[in-house]
Enzyme design. Structure first.
Site, PDB file in Angstrom:
ATOM      1  N   HIS A  45       0.855  -1.189   0.000  1.00 20.42           N
ATOM      2  CA  HIS A  45       0.000   0.000   0.000  1.00 20.42           C
ATOM      3  C   HIS A  45       0.890   1.237   0.000  1.00 20.42           C
ATOM      4  O   HIS A  45       1.831   1.339   0.797  1.00 20.42           O
ATOM      5  CB  HIS A  45      -0.916  -0.005   1.219  1.00 20.42           C
ATOM      6  CG  HIS A  45      -1.934  -1.108   1.191  1.00 20.42           C
ATOM      7  ND1 HIS A  45      -2.238  -1.882   2.290  1.00 20.42           N
ATOM      8  CD2 HIS A  45      -2.701  -1.571   0.170  1.00 20.42           C
ATOM      9  CE1 HIS A  45      -3.164  -2.771   1.959  1.00 20.42           C
ATOM     10  NE2 HIS A  45      -3.461  -2.600   0.676  1.00 20.42           N
ATOM     11  N   GLY A  46       0.604   2.154  -0.898  1.00 17.64           N
ATOM     12  CA  GLY A  46       1.476   3.305  -1.093  1.00 17.64           C
ATOM     13  C   GLY A  46       1.671   4.152   0.138  1.00 17.64           C
ATOM     14  O   GLY A  46       2.738   4.765   0.314  1.00 17.64           O
ATOM     15  N   GLU A  96       1.881   3.154   3.202  1.00 16.42           N
ATOM     16  CA  GLU A  96       2.492   2.382   4.284  1.00 16.42           C
ATOM     17  C   GLU A  96       3.961   2.131   3.925  1.00 16.42           C
ATOM     18  O   GLU A  96       4.347   1.031   3.514  1.00 16.42           O
ATOM     19  CB  GLU A  96       1.729   1.067   4.491  1.00 16.42           C
ATOM     20  CG  GLU A  96       0.257   1.287   4.865  1.00 16.42           C
ATOM     21  CD  GLU A  96      -0.558   0.006   4.868  1.00 16.42           C
ATOM     22  OE1 GLU A  96       0.045  -1.089   4.842  1.00 16.42           O
ATOM     23  OE2 GLU A  96      -1.798   0.094   4.890  1.00 16.42           O
ATOM     24  N   ASN A 101      -3.640  -5.171  -2.815  1.00 15.88           N
ATOM     25  CA  ASN A 101      -3.916  -6.317  -1.946  1.00 15.88           C
ATOM     26  C   ASN A 101      -5.377  -6.749  -2.026  1.00 15.88           C
ATOM     27  O   ASN A 101      -5.874  -7.451  -1.149  1.00 15.88           O
ATOM     28  CB  ASN A 101      -3.560  -5.998  -0.495  1.00 15.88           C
ATOM     29  CG  ASN A 101      -3.298  -7.253   0.310  1.00 15.88           C
ATOM     30  OD1 ASN A 101      -2.766  -8.242  -0.193  1.00 15.88           O
ATOM     31  ND2 ASN A 101      -3.689  -7.240   1.590  1.00 15.88           N
ATOM     32  N   ARG A 102      -6.061  -6.327  -3.082  1.00 16.64           N
ATOM     33  CA  ARG A 102      -7.400  -6.822  -3.416  1.00 16.64           C
ATOM     34  C   ARG A 102      -7.462  -7.217  -4.887  1.00 16.64           C
ATOM     35  O   ARG A 102      -8.539  -7.466  -5.417  1.00 16.64           O
ATOM     36  CB  ARG A 102      -8.466  -5.750  -3.154  1.00 16.64           C
ATOM     37  CG  ARG A 102      -8.477  -5.123  -1.783  1.00 16.64           C
ATOM     38  CD  ARG A 102      -8.852  -6.119  -0.691  1.00 16.64           C
ATOM     39  NE  ARG A 102      -9.024  -5.436   0.583  1.00 16.64           N
ATOM     40  CZ  ARG A 102      -8.041  -5.136   1.415  1.00 16.64           C
ATOM     41  NH1 ARG A 102      -6.788  -5.485   1.096  1.00 16.64           N
ATOM     42  NH2 ARG A 102      -8.272  -4.522   2.560  1.00 16.64           N
ATOM     43  N   HIS A 136       3.247  -4.275   6.248  1.00 19.48           N
ATOM     44  CA  HIS A 136       2.192  -3.257   6.194  1.00 19.48           C
ATOM     45  C   HIS A 136       2.301  -2.353   7.421  1.00 19.48           C
ATOM     46  O   HIS A 136       3.171  -2.532   8.267  1.00 19.48           O
ATOM     47  CB  HIS A 136       0.820  -3.924   6.145  1.00 19.48           C
ATOM     48  CG  HIS A 136       0.567  -4.705   4.894  1.00 19.48           C
ATOM     49  ND1 HIS A 136      -0.273  -4.269   3.890  1.00 19.48           N
ATOM     50  CD2 HIS A 136       1.042  -5.912   4.475  1.00 19.48           C
ATOM     51  CE1 HIS A 136      -0.300  -5.162   2.913  1.00 19.48           C
ATOM     52  NE2 HIS A 136       0.485  -6.167   3.242  1.00 19.48           N
ATOM     53  N   GLU A 162       1.828  -6.485  10.177  1.00 17.65           N
ATOM     54  CA  GLU A 162       1.546  -5.079  10.508  1.00 17.65           C
ATOM     55  C   GLU A 162       2.602  -4.650  11.510  1.00 17.65           C
ATOM     56  O   GLU A 162       2.603  -5.093  12.656  1.00 17.65           O
ATOM     57  CB  GLU A 162       0.143  -4.941  11.092  1.00 17.65           C
ATOM     58  CG  GLU A 162      -0.981  -5.479  10.210  1.00 17.65           C
ATOM     59  CD  GLU A 162      -1.338  -4.530   9.071  1.00 17.65           C
ATOM     60  OE1 GLU A 162      -0.871  -3.367   9.104  1.00 17.65           O
ATOM     61  OE2 GLU A 162      -2.085  -4.937   8.168  1.00 17.65           O
TER      62      GLU A 162
END
Length: 489
Positions: A132-133, A135, A193-194, A253, A335
């Site tokens: 994710h950009g 993160e 991630n989807r 993440h 995470e």
């Protein structure tokens, strides 16, 4: 037909030592994400004891200050850091690209090994950051990880262990465009991630799986199977796994402090604990990361600092489940920071908190050194269990054995016999399951593995006996035929 199966048991002895040492030096309590309310798109928190998270992608973008990326490497600086690493540590590394982003930014990978780029009977592990950009902590920590291993190779036992026994692949950023835009999605505003093919799970009898309570069949949801609509970053990762068989992997993440494991989604799309067939192994892997972390295992929101993805919040089209189903790659979603985009001054602290976790997770694959034979196969399974292992190969008869795995790994060698037409008279092959304890191979297994050598030696000895017998007989005949000498006075 020799086949080597490497069964790896994951041990926590050394990991618990590191964790205890860190906790004694830096006592603290883990912090989780704080939610003052439930905005649109969040599940009702009363449905589960854990924190509420996004069930579907939130299209609203966070409002970042203009200088939030100050102190973080730009994409150009990251590319330079990767290439500089390759120049400085070229003897144990290889730099390559798996593709490009929407805007044409190369997706650079660092491979670390004592024989980079070569095929070896060693497990392969991959780290992926910046999916994710917004993160970006992962991209920074993975560059630090690569440099630490390079600086400490042949100095630190853990660094040396990783370099000499696995092939470690590091993709610092999967979403460089999203980073530049300071948003979650890529340049097309798609959550990567989807974007992977999804799956649903049902029990069937046609596809066996390594689990004692039944057989499992996986199929993907057809709604996410259009390759033409898939993002170039996603396609690059999918092609990557077709080229390299990874034993395990992890993506980094931000936004919480927990190690997440499959399944990420449920068959009916409801929220509850939905374990995969290798649930015990994934819990063990997640615990390795959590227990090696500065304070992840102390989480009050996630017992032990780990969680099943579907129990936390179901997602569909995720990379974690796709890795496991498509390539047998055991992937965790890590995470590693409560704040998605913390101030850059926090990066050194985040590195120290996560360093041992990253190293120990990669090193968990290294429990045995496989021999250089055809068909090496590495499988992660938890210890203290009894397993049935079946070796199969088209054109050869399958063989089965049972193992009782302890804290250490074990290697199983199978010699498969070619399939023979049924018209030939042969003794039947006994496939009974004889239990083998870890590190204690039975005499029967020893004989089975060396029977061919013994038969050859017996044949040679028999031939030597025949030749010796003929030689003795020939000497006796020659002696009888010699003329008698007259006695002389």
């Amino acid at each position: 037909m020799p086949i080597k199966v490497v069964i790896s048991s994951l041990s926590l002895f050394s990991l618990l030592f590191y964790s205890l040492l860190l906790l004694l030096l830096h006592p603290a309590i883990a912090r989780g994400p704080h939610h003052s309310s439930l905005p649109s798109g969040l599940l009702n928190a009363t449905a589960h004891s854990g924190p509420a998270r996004l069930l579907f992608q939130d299209t609203t973008q966070p409002h970042h200050s203009d200088d939030i990326d100050r102190g973080y490497m730009t994409n150009s600086e990251l590319e330079k850091a990767v290439k500089d690493f390759g120049d400085r540590c070229g003897s144990i590394s290889r730099i390559y690209s798996i593709g490009h982003s929407v805007n044409g930014v190369p997706l650079w990978v660092i491979e670390i090994s004592d024989k980079p780029g070569q095929e070896e009977p060693e497990p392969a592990f991959k780290f992926i950051g910046n999916v994710h950009g917004d993160e970006p902590v992962g991209r920074e920590l993975l560059i630090l990880l690569a440099n630490w291993i390079c600086d400490n190779y042949m100095k630190d036992p853990l660094a040396t262990l990783i370099v000499e026994n696995i092939h470690l692949h590091i993709l610092p950023t999967m979403n460089p465009d999203g980073f530049s835009l300071k948003r979650r999605g890529n340049a097309n505003d798609i959550d990567l991630n989807r974007d992977f093919p999804d799956q649903y799970l049902h029990f069937a009898d046609d596809i066996p799986f390594m689990k004692s309570n039944g057989q499992v069949n996986f199929q993907f949801f057809p709604v996410n199977n259009d390759m033409d609509a898939r993002q170039p970053e996603t396609i690059a990762v999918m092609n990557w796994l077709r080229e390299i068989r990874f034993t395990a992997s992890a993506t980094l993440h931000g936004g919480a402090l927990v190690a997440n494991y499959p399944w990420d989604g449920t068959e009916d799309k409801r929220r509850y604990y939905y374990g995969c067939p290798d649930d015990d192994t994934f819990q063990f892997m997640a615990s390795i990361y959590s227990n090696s972390h500065r304070n992840m295992s102390l989480s009050k929101e996630f017992p032990g600092g780990i969680t099943n993805g579907a129990s936390w919040y179901p997602i569909y089209g995720g990379m974690q489940d796709w890795n496991y189903i498509h390539a047998g790659c055991f992937e965790l979603t890590l995470e590693i920071s409560d704040d998605k985009w913390p101030n850059a001054i926090e990066l050194p602290t985040l590195w120290e908190y996560n360093k041992m976790s990253l190293l120990n997770l990669a090193a968990s694959l290294v429990k045995v050194k496989a021999g250089r034979t055809f068909a090496d196969y590495h499988r992660l399974i938890p210890p203290a269990e009894r397993y049935e292992v079946v070796a199969t190969m088209p054109g050869y008869k399958s063989k089965t054995t049972c193992i009782s795995l302890g804290e250490t790994a074990m290697t199983l060698d199978f010699i498969l016999d070619p399939e023979i037409p049924t018209m030939t008279y042969l003794h039947s092959v006994n496939n009974d399951c004889h239990c083998i304890e870890s590190g204690k191979p039975s005499l029967e297994r020893f004989w089975r593995l060396h029977s061919e050598v013994y038969l050859i030696l017996i044949a040679i000895l028999a031939l030597l006996c025949i030749l010796l017998k003929r030689r003795i007989k020939s000497n006796m005949l020659n002696h009888k035929q010699l003329p008698k000498r007259s006695a002389q006075t």
